[in-house]
Scaffold this motif. Structure first.
Motif, PDB file in Angstrom:
ATOM      1  N   ILE A  87       0.841  -1.190   0.000  1.00  0.00           N
ATOM      2  CA  ILE A  87       0.000   0.000   0.000  1.00  0.00           C
ATOM      3  C   ILE A  87       0.878   1.243   0.000  1.00  0.00           C
ATOM      4  CG2 ILE A  87      -0.212  -0.043   2.524  1.00  0.00           C
ATOM      5  CD1 ILE A  87      -3.118   1.013   2.100  1.00  0.00           C
ATOM      6  N   SER A  88       0.454   2.260  -0.726  1.00  0.00           N
ATOM      7  CA  SER A  88       1.240   3.492  -0.807  1.00  0.00           C
ATOM      8  C   SER A  88       1.138   4.269   0.496  1.00  0.00           C
ATOM      9  CB  SER A  88       0.742   4.366  -1.968  1.00  0.00           C
ATOM     10  OG  SER A  88      -0.485   4.983  -1.622  1.00  0.00           O
ATOM     11  N   PRO A  89       2.141   5.114   0.808  1.00  0.00           N
ATOM     12  CA  PRO A  89       2.105   5.893   2.058  1.00  0.00           C
ATOM     13  C   PRO A  89       0.867   6.764   2.187  1.00  0.00           C
ATOM     14  CG  PRO A  89       4.306   5.972   1.091  1.00  0.00           C
ATOM     15  CD  PRO A  89       3.411   5.305   0.077  1.00  0.00           C
ATOM     16  N   LEU A  90       0.409   7.350   1.077  1.00  0.00           N
ATOM     17  CA  LEU A  90      -0.774   8.207   1.137  1.00  0.00           C
ATOM     18  C   LEU A  90      -1.993   7.420   1.601  1.00  0.00           C
ATOM     19  CD1 LEU A  90      -2.370  10.804   0.554  1.00  0.00           C
ATOM     20  CD2 LEU A  90      -2.597  10.052  -1.814  1.00  0.00           C
ATOM     21  N   LEU A  91      -2.192   6.230   1.032  1.00  0.00           N
ATOM     22  CA  LEU A  91      -3.347   5.426   1.414  1.00  0.00           C
ATOM     23  C   LEU A  91      -3.183   4.849   2.815  1.00  0.00           C
ATOM     24  CD1 LEU A  91      -4.148   3.552  -1.923  1.00  0.00           C
ATOM     25  CD2 LEU A  91      -4.654   5.876  -1.224  1.00  0.00           C
ATOM     26  N   ALA A  92      -1.937   4.534   3.182  1.00  0.00           N
ATOM     27  CA  ALA A  92      -1.701   4.036   4.538  1.00  0.00           C
ATOM     28  C   ALA A  92      -2.053   5.082   5.576  1.00  0.00           C
ATOM     29  CB  ALA A  92      -0.237   3.611   4.682  1.00  0.00           C
ATOM     30  N   ASP A  93      -1.905   6.346   5.212  1.00  0.00           N
ATOM     31  CA  ASP A  93      -2.168   7.446   6.148  1.00  0.00           C
ATOM     32  C   ASP A  93      -3.630   7.856   6.166  1.00  0.00           C
ATOM     33  OD1 ASP A  93      -1.091   9.323   8.027  1.00  0.00           O
ATOM     34  OD2 ASP A  93      -1.362  10.908   6.530  1.00  0.00           O
ATOM     35  N   THR A  94      -4.432   7.319   5.221  1.00  0.00           N
ATOM     36  CA  THR A  94      -5.832   7.769   5.130  1.00  0.00           C
ATOM     37  C   THR A  94      -6.813   6.609   5.282  1.00  0.00           C
ATOM     38  OG1 THR A  94      -5.653   7.669   2.699  1.00  0.00           O
ATOM     39  CG2 THR A  94      -5.316   9.813   3.756  1.00  0.00           C
ATOM     40  N   ILE A  95      -6.868   5.708   4.303  1.00  0.00           N
ATOM     41  CA  ILE A  95      -7.925   4.701   4.297  1.00  0.00           C
ATOM     42  C   ILE A  95      -7.555   3.396   4.986  1.00  0.00           C
ATOM     43  CG2 ILE A  95      -8.797   5.637   2.132  1.00  0.00           C
ATOM     44  CD1 ILE A  95      -7.683   3.146   0.734  1.00  0.00           C
ATOM     45  N   LEU A  96      -6.236   3.112   5.167  1.00  0.00           N
ATOM     46  CA  LEU A  96      -5.824   1.792   5.641  1.00  0.00           C
ATOM     47  C   LEU A  96      -6.411   1.414   7.005  1.00  0.00           C
ATOM     48  CD1 LEU A  96      -4.176  -0.769   5.191  1.00  0.00           C
ATOM     49  CD2 LEU A  96      -2.232   0.378   6.258  1.00  0.00           C
ATOM     50  N   PRO A  97      -6.359   2.266   8.029  1.00  0.00           N
ATOM     51  CA  PRO A  97      -6.861   1.840   9.350  1.00  0.00           C
ATOM     52  C   PRO A  97      -8.313   1.386   9.322  1.00  0.00           C
ATOM     53  CG  PRO A  97      -5.551   3.839   9.558  1.00  0.00           C
ATOM     54  CD  PRO A  97      -5.747   3.613   8.090  1.00  0.00           C
ATOM     55  N   SER A  98      -9.184   2.139   8.662  1.00  0.00           N
ATOM     56  CA  SER A  98     -10.595   1.759   8.629  1.00  0.00           C
ATOM     57  C   SER A  98     -10.804   0.492   7.805  1.00  0.00           C
ATOM     58  CB  SER A  98     -11.446   2.903   8.078  1.00  0.00           C
ATOM     59  OG  SER A  98     -10.993   3.303   6.799  1.00  0.00           O
ATOM     60  N   ILE A  99     -10.042   0.331   6.717  1.00  0.00           N
ATOM     61  CA  ILE A  99     -10.138  -0.881   5.902  1.00  0.00           C
ATOM     62  C   ILE A  99      -9.746  -2.103   6.722  1.00  0.00           C
ATOM     63  CG2 ILE A  99      -9.023  -2.154   4.022  1.00  0.00           C
ATOM     64  CD1 ILE A  99      -8.986   0.390   2.413  1.00  0.00           C
ATOM     65  N   LEU A 100      -8.607  -2.021   7.413  1.00  0.00           N
ATOM     66  CA  LEU A 100      -8.118  -3.171   8.171  1.00  0.00           C
ATOM     67  C   LEU A 100      -9.067  -3.542   9.302  1.00  0.00           C
ATOM     68  CD1 LEU A 100      -4.264  -2.631   8.478  1.00  0.00           C
ATOM     69  CD2 LEU A 100      -5.553  -3.946   6.803  1.00  0.00           C
ATOM     70  N   ARG A 101      -9.598  -2.545   9.983  1.00  0.00           N
ATOM     71  CA  ARG A 101     -10.509  -2.818  11.096  1.00  0.00           C
ATOM     72  C   ARG A 101     -11.720  -3.602  10.615  1.00  0.00           C
ATOM     73  NH1 ARG A 101     -10.814   1.915  12.812  1.00  0.00           N
ATOM     74  NH2 ARG A 101     -12.653   2.586  11.644  1.00  0.00           N
ATOM     75  N   GLU A 102     -12.333  -3.169   9.523  1.00  0.00           N
ATOM     76  CA  GLU A 102     -13.532  -3.835   9.030  1.00  0.00           C
ATOM     77  C   GLU A 102     -13.206  -5.173   8.383  1.00  0.00           C
ATOM     78  OE1 GLU A 102     -17.487  -4.424   8.666  1.00  0.00           O
ATOM     79  OE2 GLU A 102     -16.473  -2.791   9.728  1.00  0.00           O
ATOM     80  N   TYR A 103     -12.094  -5.235   7.640  1.00  0.00           N
ATOM     81  CA  TYR A 103     -11.744  -6.486   6.947  1.00  0.00           C
ATOM     82  C   TYR A 103     -11.440  -7.602   7.952  1.00  0.00           C
ATOM     83  CZ  TYR A 103      -9.552  -9.800   3.762  1.00  0.00           C
ATOM     84  OH  TYR A 103      -9.251 -10.929   3.057  1.00  0.00           O
ATOM     85  N   THR A 104     -10.662  -7.303   8.985  1.00  0.00           N
ATOM     86  CA  THR A 104     -10.331  -8.327   9.978  1.00  0.00           C
ATOM     87  C   THR A 104     -11.557  -8.772  10.754  1.00  0.00           C
ATOM     88  OG1 THR A 104      -9.657  -6.558  11.513  1.00  0.00           O
ATOM     89  CG2 THR A 104      -7.914  -7.642  10.249  1.00  0.00           C
ATOM     90  N   ASN A 105     -12.542  -7.887  10.891  1.00  0.00           N
ATOM     91  CA  ASN A 105     -13.794  -8.295  11.531  1.00  0.00           C
ATOM     92  C   ASN A 105     -14.562  -9.280  10.657  1.00  0.00           C
ATOM     93  OD1 ASN A 105     -13.391  -6.707  13.795  1.00  0.00           O
ATOM     94  ND2 ASN A 105     -14.546  -4.971  12.998  1.00  0.00           N
ATOM     95  N   GLN A 106     -14.574  -9.039   9.363  1.00  0.00           N
ATOM     96  CA  GLN A 106     -15.328  -9.892   8.445  1.00  0.00           C
ATOM     97  C   GLN A 106     -14.584 -11.171   8.062  1.00  0.00           C
ATOM     98  OE1 GLN A 106     -17.249  -8.156   5.029  1.00  0.00           O
ATOM     99  NE2 GLN A 106     -17.582  -6.185   6.052  1.00  0.00           N
ATOM    100  N   TYR A 107     -13.241 -11.100   8.043  1.00  0.00           N
ATOM    101  CA  TYR A 107     -12.429 -12.257   7.634  1.00  0.00           C
ATOM    102  C   TYR A 107     -11.377 -12.562   8.694  1.00  0.00           C
ATOM    103  CZ  TYR A 107     -14.529 -11.246   3.069  1.00  0.00           C
ATOM    104  OH  TYR A 107     -15.400 -11.020   2.043  1.00  0.00           O
ATOM    105  N   PRO A 108     -11.804 -13.035   9.866  1.00  0.00           N
ATOM    106  CA  PRO A 108     -10.841 -13.269  10.955  1.00  0.00           C
ATOM    107  C   PRO A 108      -9.854 -14.393  10.670  1.00  0.00           C
ATOM    108  CG  PRO A 108     -13.008 -14.132  11.529  1.00  0.00           C
ATOM    109  CD  PRO A 108     -13.180 -13.356  10.262  1.00  0.00           C
ATOM    110  N   HIS A 109     -10.163 -15.271   9.714  1.00  0.00           N
ATOM    111  CA  HIS A 109      -9.288 -16.402   9.395  1.00  0.00           C
ATOM    112  C   HIS A 109      -8.160 -16.004   8.450  1.00  0.00           C
ATOM    113  CE1 HIS A 109     -12.356 -16.172   6.279  1.00  0.00           C
ATOM    114  NE2 HIS A 109     -11.491 -16.737   5.451  1.00  0.00           N
ATOM    115  N   VAL A 110      -8.179 -14.780   7.913  1.00  0.00           N
ATOM    116  CA  VAL A 110      -7.144 -14.343   6.970  1.00  0.00           C
ATOM    117  C   VAL A 110      -6.064 -13.556   7.714  1.00  0.00           C
ATOM    118  CG1 VAL A 110      -6.638 -12.975   4.909  1.00  0.00           C
ATOM    119  CG2 VAL A 110      -8.787 -14.249   5.063  1.00  0.00           C
ATOM    120  N   GLU A 111      -4.837 -13.990   7.552  1.00  0.00           N
ATOM    121  CA  GLU A 111      -3.693 -13.274   8.140  1.00  0.00           C
ATOM    122  C   GLU A 111      -3.178 -12.267   7.117  1.00  0.00           C
ATOM    123  OE1 GLU A 111       0.908 -14.251   9.444  1.00  0.00           O
ATOM    124  OE2 GLU A 111      -0.611 -15.812   9.671  1.00  0.00           O
ATOM    125  N   LEU A 112      -3.044 -11.013   7.537  1.00  0.00           N
ATOM    126  CA  LEU A 112      -2.603  -9.953   6.635  1.00  0.00           C
ATOM    127  C   LEU A 112      -1.121  -9.646   6.834  1.00  0.00           C
ATOM    128  CD1 LEU A 112      -5.590  -7.440   6.901  1.00  0.00           C
ATOM    129  CD2 LEU A 112      -5.189  -9.162   5.139  1.00  0.00           C
TER     130      LEU A 112
END
Length: 282
Positions: A87-112
């Motif tokens: 992921i690019s630094p710009l996206l890591a600083d903006t959308i990444l936290p909310s994406i990871l929070r929701e994705y790990t909730n929906q797909y707990p069996h996937v290791e990122l």
């Protein structure tokens, strides 16, 4: 088992095979390795020096085989899948936290596995298989699949002058740009065109290359220059009254795009691409 019990008869009884079959298996192994594994002493056997070395290696081989089979079984059952994301630094600083929070909730069996990399590097890493999915500010090349999932406006921002919107003086964009350092190159796609427009429009200008958007924003907050930044990275500071967005009427401002880049349409990549698309729309 032969190393543990030091007796071929006991091994044959435990494995429910004949003693000659045990001896034959050991001879075949010795032939493959090229040396004796056991010395015979009456009815008993003892490991040779080579045998002691190979005994340790053999246990490691068996243990790794069992681990591999276990991992394969878990994968087939849908557990412990790993998704490698660049992921690019710009996206890591903006959308990444909310994406990871929701994705790990929906797909707990996937290791990122997350790598923060410059957008210009991401497509090639996806193509060569070093990462599974890229979230980039630049589109990929023809050898990978690319989906634009976001487009947003870019705004001219400066440090807040302390006045409220009604009582403060009107800030002229051209005057602001001509009398302040312009922090450039903080987004990989639009700055070449933007700099050409600025050179053609302004009577004087001073550029300073700052290649990361969050650093450019920090400089602006400290009163060092102004810049054109995507709205997503400046919204909070504008709401909090720490940055001001200045209208620009004499230039055509670019758009900042975000892309999902991937090579294979395996289940895990397909689900992630679908998740990102739906998450952004929601």
């Amino acid at each position: 088992m032969a190393a543990e019990h030091e007796n071929y008869r006991i091994v044959s009884e435990k494995l429910f095979i004949t003693q000659p079959a045990v001896s034959s298996q050991i001879r075949q192994l010795e032939k493959e390795i090229g040396g004796k594994l056991f010395n015979k002493r009456g009815r008993h056997i003892k490991l040779t020096e080579l045998g002691r070395l190979f005994h340790k290696e053999a246990k490691d081989i068996v243990a790794q085989s069992e681990r591999s089979l276990s991992q394969i079984s878990k994968f087939q059952q849908g557990f412990n899948k790993t998704l490698r994301i660049a992921i690019s630094p710009l996206l890591a600083d903006t959308i990444l936290p909310s994406i990871l929070r929701e994705y790990t909730n929906q797909y707990p069996h996937v290791e990122l596995s997350i790598q923060v990399l410059e957008s210009k590097e991401i497509a090639s890493l996806v193509e060569e298989g070093s990462v599974d999915v890229g979230l980039s500010c630049l589109p990929g090349d023809p050898n990978v699949k690319c989906l634009k999932f976001h487009e947003e406006s870019v705004g001219l921002v400066c440090n807040h002058d302390g006045y409220d919107a009604e009582s403060g003086p009107i800030v002229d964009a051209k005057d602001l740009l001509e009398n302040n350092i312009i922090l450039t190159d903080n987004h990989p796609s639009y700055w070449n065109v933007l700099k050409e427009q600025l050179k053609a429009t302004l009577s004087s200008y001073q550029f300073m290359s700052v290649t990361h958007s969050y650093i450019a924003k920090r400089f602006i907050l400290e009163g060092i220059g102004v810049s054109f930044l995507p709205k997503s990275i400046i919204n909070r500071e504008i709401v909090e009254g720490r940055l001001m967005e200045i209208p620009v009427s004499f230039m055509e401002l670019p758009k900042a795009n975000m892309y999902i880049i991937y090579k294979y349409e395996h289940e895990i990549e397909t689900e992630f691409v679908k998740f990102i698309s739906n998450f952004h729309l929601s």
